[in-house]
Every structure is written in C-alpha cells, then in structure tokens.
Design an enzyme around this catalytic site. Structure first.
Site, PDB file in Angstrom:
ATOM      1  N   ASN A 108       1.128   4.076   1.887  1.00  0.00           N
ATOM      2  CA  ASN A 108       1.842   3.997   3.307  1.00  0.00           C
ATOM      3  C   ASN A 108       2.769   3.470   4.014  1.00  0.00           C
ATOM      4  O   ASN A 108       3.264   3.777   4.716  1.00  0.00           O
ATOM      5  CB  ASN A 108       1.324   4.053   4.670  1.00  0.00           C
ATOM      6  CG  ASN A 108      -0.253   5.198   4.174  1.00  0.00           C
ATOM      7  OD1 ASN A 108      -0.140   6.325   3.016  1.00  0.00           O
ATOM      8  ND2 ASN A 108      -1.286   5.215   4.917  1.00  0.00           N
ATOM      9  N   LYS A 109       3.250   2.159   3.300  1.00  0.00           N
ATOM     10  CA  LYS A 109       3.982   1.564   3.829  1.00  0.00           C
ATOM     11  C   LYS A 109       5.769   1.751   3.009  1.00  0.00           C
ATOM     12  O   LYS A 109       5.893   2.391   2.285  1.00  0.00           O
ATOM     13  CB  LYS A 109       4.079  -0.012   3.393  1.00  0.00           C
ATOM     14  CG  LYS A 109       2.175  -0.588   3.505  1.00  0.00           C
ATOM     15  CD  LYS A 109       2.212  -0.117   5.176  1.00  0.00           C
ATOM     16  CE  LYS A 109       0.480  -0.288   5.510  1.00  0.00           C
ATOM     17  NZ  LYS A 109      -0.176  -1.322   5.895  1.00  0.00           N
ATOM     18  N   ASN A 110       6.460   0.381   3.194  1.00  0.00           N
ATOM     19  CA  ASN A 110       7.854   0.687   2.757  1.00  0.00           C
ATOM     20  C   ASN A 110       8.131   0.973   1.604  1.00  0.00           C
ATOM     21  O   ASN A 110       9.613   1.693   1.410  1.00  0.00           O
ATOM     22  CB  ASN A 110       8.793   0.042   3.993  1.00  0.00           C
ATOM     23  CG  ASN A 110       8.227   0.508   5.575  1.00  0.00           C
ATOM     24  OD1 ASN A 110       8.677   0.937   5.664  1.00  0.00           O
ATOM     25  ND2 ASN A 110       9.486  -0.891   6.086  1.00  0.00           N
ATOM     26  N   MET A 111       7.206  -0.101   0.841  1.00  0.00           N
ATOM     27  CA  MET A 111       7.534   0.361  -0.821  1.00  0.00           C
ATOM     28  C   MET A 111       6.550   0.022  -1.127  1.00  0.00           C
ATOM     29  O   MET A 111       5.634  -0.228  -0.123  1.00  0.00           O
ATOM     30  CB  MET A 111       8.819  -0.496  -0.908  1.00  0.00           C
ATOM     31  CG  MET A 111       7.916  -2.103  -0.139  1.00  0.00           C
ATOM     32  SD  MET A 111       9.253  -3.479  -1.872  1.00  0.00           S
ATOM     33  CE  MET A 111       8.557  -3.669  -2.991  1.00  0.00           C
ATOM     34  N   HIS A 169       1.257  -1.022   0.043  1.00  0.00           N
ATOM     35  CA  HIS A 169      -0.339  -0.323  -0.081  1.00  0.00           C
ATOM     36  C   HIS A 169       0.652   1.422  -0.107  1.00  0.00           C
ATOM     37  O   HIS A 169       2.138   0.865   0.526  1.00  0.00           O
ATOM     38  CB  HIS A 169      -0.480  -0.298   1.248  1.00  0.00           C
ATOM     39  CG  HIS A 169      -1.416   1.217   1.143  1.00  0.00           C
ATOM     40  ND1 HIS A 169      -1.225   2.701   2.013  1.00  0.00           N
ATOM     41  CD2 HIS A 169      -3.152   1.443   1.883  1.00  0.00           C
ATOM     42  CE1 HIS A 169      -2.393   2.848   2.056  1.00  0.00           C
ATOM     43  NE2 HIS A 169      -3.951   2.588   1.670  1.00  0.00           N
TER      44      HIS A 169
END
Ligand SMILES: *Cc1c(COP(=O)(O)O)cnc(C)c1O
Length: 383
Positions: A190-193, A188
């Site tokens: 908002n995640k780290n990638m 998603h």
C-alpha cells in the site's frame, strides 16, 4: 457497442494497489532462477540505490518498517524506563515497536489540519525520561522539519521519523530521509513503492548503520578467525534478495509514481465537493507524495454511520479504508491509562476519516467516479 460497454460492470477500485510491471516480474523470476534468494547482492544493490536517492546517506533494509522502527530504537539505545513520544493517530506499529524495546510510548495529539504530531503538545510531554520523538509524516505530508529538529536539538532528543508513507516526499526541496536523524520507510504494497513486505532505515551515521545490521541478523559480529560472536540481542529482520530485486525496479519508477499520485490528489481537490461538505486533507505543497487521500466525513450531518457509507461505496465497486484508528484507544494501549477525550483531534480524525482509492494506475475518470458516488451517497443521507 456503446450500449454493451455501458452495461459492463464497473471495475472494482481498491483504495490502494501496487504497480508491478512485467520487467519487475521477470527480474524477480531471474533472481529466483539465480538460486541466491535470501539477502545477498540484490540487497546490497538496493541499499546502494536507496542511499543514492537519499543524498549518499547510509541505508539498511529490513523485512518491514515495523522491524526497522524497532531496530532504530535499539540502535538509539532506547529500552526499559525510557519514553518515546509519538502521535495518537498513526499506524499501530509505532507504539508496538516502542513497547517491544521495553520503553513506554507517550501519545500526543495531532494537528487538526496537517494531521501530523502537534509539536506544542510534544514539547509539553517532554520530561527527563523522554529519549526520542517518533513523528509520522502523515499520508506523505512532511512534518515541519525545521520546527521538529529545533525542538529535538533544544531538548537533546533523538528523532526516529516514521516515514512509512513518505518515500519520495520533500521538505522545502529536500527529500525526507536525506537529512535529519533516522528515517524509516515501508515497502508494504500500500505504500509509495513496494518490495511485497519490506522497510528501510536511513542513518546520519555509518557506525549506527553497522550496528543496525547486527540487530537485523541475530546480533552477529564476525571475528578475525572466521568465527562468529553475538554482541547485541539481535533478531532476524533481513530482507531477501527476491524482494530487493523488486525494490530496485520500484525505486527506478518512484518519482513517476509520485507525480501520478500528486496529479490524482489534485483531481480529488477539484472534484470532491459534497453536500454536506467533507473536510478535505491539507493540500501541502509540491513535496507531498500523497500516499493516501482521506477526507473526514460530515457524520454529524448524516443519517449514516461511516460503516454504512463504506458499505454503500463498496456496493458501487469502490473500496475504502480507515487510516487510522486512534492508537491510545486500542485495548493494548488503554492499559497505559489512556481514554476517550485525551486527544480530541486524533479521536475526531480517527472516527470520521475515510481513505479513498489512490494509486498510480488509477485514472482521472476513476477519481471522478469515486467523487460522484460519494457525493450521491452523502447527499441522500443528509439530515
Ligand atoms: C505501514 C505503516 C507502518 C509499518 O510498515 P510495515 O512495513 O507494514 O511494517 C508504519 N507506520 C505507518 C504510518 C504506516 O502506514
């Protein structure tokens, strides 16, 4: 010139923001132009790259981590009559994925310091119906993997790690997903990638990865004569090539993104002294990937509610989030009989947590601005 600059509106800082560079934009455009846009060669290449990143373990990608968690449960054979233990404070999708299989989510409290699932409470919740543990690596801080797998081993339970926030995190020098049972990642924005939307499962076992592939695409298995059979009740959770192409280039920059997140988190620890004081998150060690930075507000010492603090920051161009509400107190999961007071640590964190801006493109000066603004807002509202 300086006078003009100082009057310029300060840029809005969201609490999360993906990094998409021009190479990624052109690569996605190339994939569109290729006219092979749904699952195909880019998915295979992305799965191979993710596998290499996780020590060569089998990987399959999905349309989301929520889909991935549900498939992981199905692969583990979990269904009606079964129980899966998960933390009371994490994202809702864990509980939904469990419930969709027909199994029952069993909530336990979290550790007040790490905010990860409390393993003593977990052990106490295990009974003959328990089939799996589904801990979240909260904000990118790994669970105590030694204790988690010791408990799972002793009790003969599957572990489905919700590593949605933890791609790039490490436990004692080993990447989350490169060891253990099944790990689930989210891509998603908002995640780290990111792959826009998307998720992945890392397996210990190739046969389970192949079964996951069937659950991912209608339950289809191929017959030797070229016809198709449906052998399990599958869904449709296959990631398109357009998304996988983006994922490949994101993965290539993941370690750089993580290093940046870690630096900015360190800056928050340096700069975020407020009066009255916030409770800062656990620092963790070099293996913490810092998906988000969320202090707990000293609401009992303030004349403002959390919503009012969020609005005051918003008015200063600072976006914030809530990560997360207590899952057991949602309308859906109260139906299982849960109520206020069941999980005091989870409830306290859920009521006071505030997610501050943190993403690779954020600057140190932005962190300083967030800290300065929060300091002013809290100080003015001191009881
Ligand atoms: C984002 C998230 C998920 C779900 O990921 P999706 O890819 O959006 O389905 C699951 N667990 C946690 C802790 C998350 O933050």
């Amino acid at each position: 010139m300086h006078a003009v600059d100082s009057k310029k509106a300060k840029p809005f800082l969201p609490f999360a923001r993906p990094t998409i560079d021009e190479t990624m934009v052109s690569a996605v455009a190339d994939t569109l132009r290729s006219l092979w846009i749904t699952s195909g060669p880019q998915v295979l290449a992305f799965e191979k790259a993710l596998s290499e990143y996780h020590g060569g373990r089998p990987v399959r990608v999905f349309t989301s981590a929520t889909a991935a968690l549900e498939v992981a449960l199905l692969v583990a054979g979990i269904g009606p009559g079964d129980e899966v233990i998960m933390p009371a404070q994490t994202f809702f999708s864990c509980a939904n994925a469990i419930a969709h299989t027909g199994a029952r989510p069993v909530f336990v409290d979290v550790d007040p310091i790490t905010r990860n699932m409390d393993l003593a409470a977990t052990e106490a919740a295990i009974n003959p119906r328990t089939r799996a543990l589904m801990p979240t690596h909260f904000a990118g801080l790994p669970m105590d993997m030694d204790a988690l797998y010791e408990l799972a081993g002793d009790t003969d339970l599957r572990v489905i790690e919700d590593a949605a926030l933890a791609i790039g995190s490490q436990w004692q020098g080993r990447r989350i997903g490169s060891f253990g049972d099944i790990a689930s990642f989210s891509f998603h924005p908002n995640k780290n990638m990111t792959t826009i939307e998307g998720g992945a499962l890392v397996f210990a076992d190739e046969a389970e990865a192949q079964l996951a592939e069937r659950f991912r695409f209608h339950g289809i298995a191929r017959n030797p004569d070229g016809t198709r059979d449906v052998t399990v009740l599958g869904g449709k959770y296959n990631l398109p090539d357009v998304n996988a192409r983006l994922g490949l280039l994101q993965l290539a920059r993941l370690d750089e993104f993580t290093a940046r997140r870690q630096k900015l988190a360190a800056r928050y620890f340096e700069q975020l002294q407020t009066d009255p004081p916030c409770t800062l998150p656990a620092r963790g060690d070099a293996g913490h990937s810092w998906n988000f930075f969320a202090p707990l507000l000293p609401l009992d010492q303030l004349t403002l509610t959390r919503k009012q603090v969020m609005d005051a920051l918003q008015a200063e161009g600072i976006g914030t989030g809530i990560s997360y509400e207590a899952v057991h107190l949602t309308t859906q999961y109260r139906k299982l009989g849960y109520r206020e007071g069941d999980f005091p640590h989870a409830e306290h964190i859920a009521c006071t947590t505030l997610t501050l801006p943190l993403y690779p493109a954020l600057e140190e000066a932005d962190v300083d601005r967030v800290c300065q603004t929060l300091r002013a807002v809290l100080h003015a509202a001191k009881r």
